[in-house]
Scaffold this motif. Structure first.
Motif, PDB file in Angstrom:
ATOM      1  N   ALA A  92       0.853  -1.178   0.000  1.00  0.00           N
ATOM      2  CA  ALA A  92       0.000   0.000   0.000  1.00  0.00           C
ATOM      3  C   ALA A  92       0.896   1.238   0.000  1.00  0.00           C
ATOM      4  CB  ALA A  92      -0.895  -0.016   1.250  1.00  0.00           C
ATOM      5  N   PRO A  93       0.325   2.433  -0.105  1.00  0.00           N
ATOM      6  CA  PRO A  93       1.149   3.635   0.039  1.00  0.00           C
ATOM      7  C   PRO A  93       1.917   3.646   1.363  1.00  0.00           C
ATOM      8  CG  PRO A  93      -1.034   4.218  -0.769  1.00  0.00           C
ATOM      9  CD  PRO A  93      -1.077   2.761  -0.412  1.00  0.00           C
ATOM     10  N   HIS A  94       3.033   4.381   1.379  1.00  0.00           N
ATOM     11  CA  HIS A  94       3.864   4.571   2.569  1.00  0.00           C
ATOM     12  C   HIS A  94       4.571   3.288   3.006  1.00  0.00           C
ATOM     13  CE1 HIS A  94       2.037   8.532   2.832  1.00  0.00           C
ATOM     14  NE2 HIS A  94       0.853   7.952   2.733  1.00  0.00           N
ATOM     15  N   GLY A  95       4.751   2.347   2.065  1.00  0.00           N
ATOM     16  CA  GLY A  95       5.532   1.156   2.356  1.00  0.00           C
ATOM     17  C   GLY A  95       4.848   0.135   3.241  1.00  0.00           C
ATOM     18  N   VAL A  96       3.519   0.202   3.352  1.00  0.00           N
ATOM     19  CA  VAL A  96       2.773  -0.752   4.182  1.00  0.00           C
ATOM     20  C   VAL A  96       2.597  -2.059   3.411  1.00  0.00           C
ATOM     21  CG1 VAL A  96       0.539  -1.230   5.258  1.00  0.00           C
ATOM     22  CG2 VAL A  96       1.588   1.027   5.499  1.00  0.00           C
ATOM     23  N   ASN A 119      -3.305  -0.565  -8.060  1.00  0.00           N
ATOM     24  CA  ASN A 119      -2.841   0.489  -8.966  1.00  0.00           C
ATOM     25  C   ASN A 119      -3.606   1.794  -8.760  1.00  0.00           C
ATOM     26  OD1 ASN A 119      -1.018  -1.309 -10.083  1.00  0.00           O
ATOM     27  ND2 ASN A 119      -2.306  -1.792 -11.852  1.00  0.00           N
ATOM     28  N   LYS A 120      -4.914   1.713  -8.592  1.00  0.00           N
ATOM     29  CA  LYS A 120      -5.748   2.909  -8.489  1.00  0.00           C
ATOM     30  C   LYS A 120      -5.473   3.701  -7.228  1.00  0.00           C
ATOM     31  CE  LYS A 120     -10.554   4.484  -8.735  1.00  0.00           C
ATOM     32  NZ  LYS A 120     -11.957   4.084  -8.948  1.00  0.00           N
ATOM     33  N   TYR A 121      -5.112   3.002  -6.146  1.00  0.00           N
ATOM     34  CA  TYR A 121      -4.980   3.680  -4.857  1.00  0.00           C
ATOM     35  C   TYR A 121      -3.532   3.760  -4.372  1.00  0.00           C
ATOM     36  CZ  TYR A 121     -10.011   3.705  -4.794  1.00  0.00           C
ATOM     37  OH  TYR A 121     -11.322   3.933  -5.122  1.00  0.00           O
ATOM     38  N   GLY A 122      -2.602   3.833  -5.313  1.00  0.00           N
ATOM     39  CA  GLY A 122      -1.221   4.137  -4.972  1.00  0.00           C
ATOM     40  C   GLY A 122      -0.400   2.997  -4.431  1.00  0.00           C
ATOM     41  N   GLY A 123      -0.879   1.766  -4.623  1.00  0.00           N
ATOM     42  CA  GLY A 123      -0.121   0.611  -4.162  1.00  0.00           C
ATOM     43  C   GLY A 123       0.568  -0.091  -5.312  1.00  0.00           C
ATOM     44  N   ALA A 124       1.149  -1.245  -5.021  1.00  0.00           N
ATOM     45  CA  ALA A 124       1.831  -2.038  -6.044  1.00  0.00           C
ATOM     46  C   ALA A 124       1.682  -3.510  -5.685  1.00  0.00           C
ATOM     47  CB  ALA A 124       3.304  -1.663  -6.136  1.00  0.00           C
ATOM     48  N   LEU A 125       1.057  -4.281  -6.576  1.00  0.00           N
ATOM     49  CA  LEU A 125       0.911  -5.707  -6.371  1.00  0.00           C
ATOM     50  C   LEU A 125       2.234  -6.391  -6.667  1.00  0.00           C
ATOM     51  CD1 LEU A 125      -1.119  -7.989  -5.718  1.00  0.00           C
ATOM     52  CD2 LEU A 125      -1.570  -8.145  -8.178  1.00  0.00           C
ATOM     53  N   GLY A 126       2.674  -7.269  -5.762  1.00  0.00           N
ATOM     54  CA  GLY A 126       3.935  -7.972  -5.937  1.00  0.00           C
ATOM     55  C   GLY A 126       3.733  -9.445  -6.217  1.00  0.00           C
ATOM     56  N   GLU A 127       4.826 -10.186  -6.184  1.00  0.00           N
ATOM     57  CA  GLU A 127       4.777 -11.631  -6.384  1.00  0.00           C
ATOM     58  C   GLU A 127       4.423 -12.333  -5.072  1.00  0.00           C
ATOM     59  OE1 GLU A 127       5.143 -13.039  -9.287  1.00  0.00           O
ATOM     60  OE2 GLU A 127       5.595 -11.156 -10.324  1.00  0.00           O
ATOM     61  N   THR A 128       4.024 -13.598  -5.176  1.00  0.00           N
ATOM     62  CA  THR A 128       3.803 -14.402  -3.981  1.00  0.00           C
ATOM     63  C   THR A 128       5.079 -14.466  -3.150  1.00  0.00           C
ATOM     64  OG1 THR A 128       2.174 -15.746  -5.166  1.00  0.00           O
ATOM     65  CG2 THR A 128       3.086 -16.664  -3.135  1.00  0.00           C
ATOM     66  N   ASN A 129       4.929 -14.296  -1.859  1.00  0.00           N
ATOM     67  CA  ASN A 129       6.025 -14.287  -0.877  1.00  0.00           C
ATOM     68  C   ASN A 129       6.850 -13.003  -0.902  1.00  0.00           C
ATOM     69  OD1 ASN A 129       5.401 -16.947   0.016  1.00  0.00           O
ATOM     70  ND2 ASN A 129       6.580 -17.799  -1.689  1.00  0.00           N
ATOM     71  N   SER A 130       6.361 -11.978  -1.601  1.00  0.00           N
ATOM     72  CA  SER A 130       7.113 -10.722  -1.638  1.00  0.00           C
ATOM     73  C   SER A 130       7.010  -9.940  -0.340  1.00  0.00           C
ATOM     74  CB  SER A 130       6.633  -9.847  -2.803  1.00  0.00           C
ATOM     75  OG  SER A 130       5.253  -9.531  -2.679  1.00  0.00           O
ATOM     76  N   VAL A 131       5.939 -10.171   0.454  1.00  0.00           N
ATOM     77  CA  VAL A 131       5.830  -9.490   1.752  1.00  0.00           C
ATOM     78  C   VAL A 131       5.509 -10.440   2.902  1.00  0.00           C
ATOM     79  CG1 VAL A 131       5.045  -7.388   0.597  1.00  0.00           C
ATOM     80  CG2 VAL A 131       3.356  -8.896   1.627  1.00  0.00           C
ATOM     81  N   SER A 132       5.116 -11.678   2.625  1.00  0.00           N
ATOM     82  CA  SER A 132       4.687 -12.568   3.708  1.00  0.00           C
ATOM     83  C   SER A 132       5.801 -12.882   4.697  1.00  0.00           C
ATOM     84  CB  SER A 132       4.123 -13.876   3.136  1.00  0.00           C
ATOM     85  OG  SER A 132       5.061 -14.536   2.317  1.00  0.00           O
ATOM     86  N   THR A 216      -5.138   7.553   6.147  1.00  0.00           N
ATOM     87  CA  THR A 216      -6.294   7.769   5.279  1.00  0.00           C
ATOM     88  C   THR A 216      -6.042   7.211   3.878  1.00  0.00           C
ATOM     89  OG1 THR A 216      -6.962   9.738   6.515  1.00  0.00           O
ATOM     90  CG2 THR A 216      -7.823   9.500   4.273  1.00  0.00           C
ATOM     91  N   SER A 217      -4.849   7.455   3.333  1.00  0.00           N
ATOM     92  CA  SER A 217      -4.540   6.960   1.987  1.00  0.00           C
ATOM     93  C   SER A 217      -4.398   5.434   1.976  1.00  0.00           C
ATOM     94  CB  SER A 217      -3.269   7.623   1.457  1.00  0.00           C
ATOM     95  OG  SER A 217      -2.133   7.259   2.215  1.00  0.00           O
ATOM     96  N   VAL A 218      -3.810   4.876   3.023  1.00  0.00           N
ATOM     97  CA  VAL A 218      -3.680   3.414   3.116  1.00  0.00           C
ATOM     98  C   VAL A 218      -5.054   2.765   3.220  1.00  0.00           C
ATOM     99  CG1 VAL A 218      -2.861   1.513   4.569  1.00  0.00           C
ATOM    100  CG2 VAL A 218      -1.353   3.447   4.071  1.00  0.00           C
ATOM    101  N   PHE A 219      -5.938   3.362   4.025  1.00  0.00           N
ATOM    102  CA  PHE A 219      -7.246   2.760   4.251  1.00  0.00           C
ATOM    103  C   PHE A 219      -8.133   2.796   3.018  1.00  0.00           C
ATOM    104  CE2 PHE A 219      -8.108   2.170   8.980  1.00  0.00           C
ATOM    105  CZ  PHE A 219      -6.796   1.804   9.213  1.00  0.00           C
TER     106      PHE A 219
END
Length: 250
Positions: A92-96, A119-132, A216-219
């Motif tokens: 999500a935005p702000h590195g969440v 994409n619409k709300y300032g995030g970036a979808l990653g690969e599986t296991n990219s953040v888990s 607010t932007s993350v939510f």
């Protein structure tokens, strides 16, 4: 309290509760149906189904609605066989860091909807296991405070194979490894009765502190993801001060 729990508390307190309640019921019915079809339609012999029923009770779903979903699954109706479990990860935005769990009968549709939301709300979808790797996967069982003393719950939980127990002014929370949920649930239920919840959870190892503007932007992203029909759960590794939590809940 961080991430997923804070987000759910805020969404629970905000408006448009009837529409949100309807979406939540639909998601719970899907989980009950899939659980009953993939295991047995008897909750006593199916820990996942039992956990789904407990989640439905927590949301005050009528018993006849639960029973109909189980009966449909047992008689071959209501879908379930075609659903697959999919996990999406991204930022999500702000590195969440964000984990999205879905039950879908069309992987392409769901992936497209999730990606478009990021994409619409300032995030970036990653690969599986990219953040888990930033989260721990846990079994979580929560009992009402009145069900036992802190000492009795701790003793019973250790005997049941739990890793940790946290007792607050409102509840006892027992956590353990993902593969220990059924054994812990059976052992603790036999002693203290049915818990409020019994589920798998993603708990962040580290959290990203957010101020009101950043939250607010993350939510905006988390709320849109949570409203997608195929999405069952959304987890994130942010943390909010109590003052910000109250403002966003207003």
């Amino acid at each position: 309290m961080a991430g997923h729990s804070q987000f759910k508390n805020i969404m629970h307190r905000k408006g448009a509760q009837d529409a949100r309640r309807g979406r939540q019921f639909a998601k719970l019915i899907r989980e009950i149906t899939v659980s009953a079809k993939q295991g047995l339609p008897d909750p006593a012999a199916n820990p996942r189904l039992r956990a789904a029923i407990q989640a439905a009770r927590k949301e005050n779903m009528p018993k006849d609605t639960v029973d109909r979903a189980i009966k449909k699954a047992a008689t071959g109706g209501g879908g379930g066989d075609d659903y697959i479990e999919v996990r999406y990860e991204g930022y999500a935005p702000h590195g969440v860091a964000v984990i999205v769990e879905a039950l879908t009968d069309n992987r392409n549709r769901t992936a497209s909807e999730v990606r478009a939301s990021f994409n619409k709300y300032g995030g970036a979808l990653g690969e599986t296991n990219s953040v888990s790797f930033m989260f721990d996967r846990l079994s979580v069982i929560r009992f009402p405070l009145a069900s036992a003393s802190a000492d009795d719950m701790l003793e019973a939980a250790i005997e049941a194979g739990a890793d940790n127990v946290e007792s607050t002014d409102e509840f006892h929370e027992v956590t353990g490894a993902p593969d220990s949920l059924a054994a812990m649930q059976d052992a603790l239920e036999s002693r203290f009765g049915a818990p409020d919840t019994a589920k798998f959870d993603w708990r962040p190892r580290v959290s990203v502190p957010l101020d009101e503007d950043a939250a607010t932007s993350v939510f905006k992203l988390l709320d849109v993801l949570d409203e997608l029909d195929d999405v069952q759960n959304v987890y994130a590794n942010f943390d909010l001060p109590e003052s910000v939590l109250q403002k966003l809940s207003a």
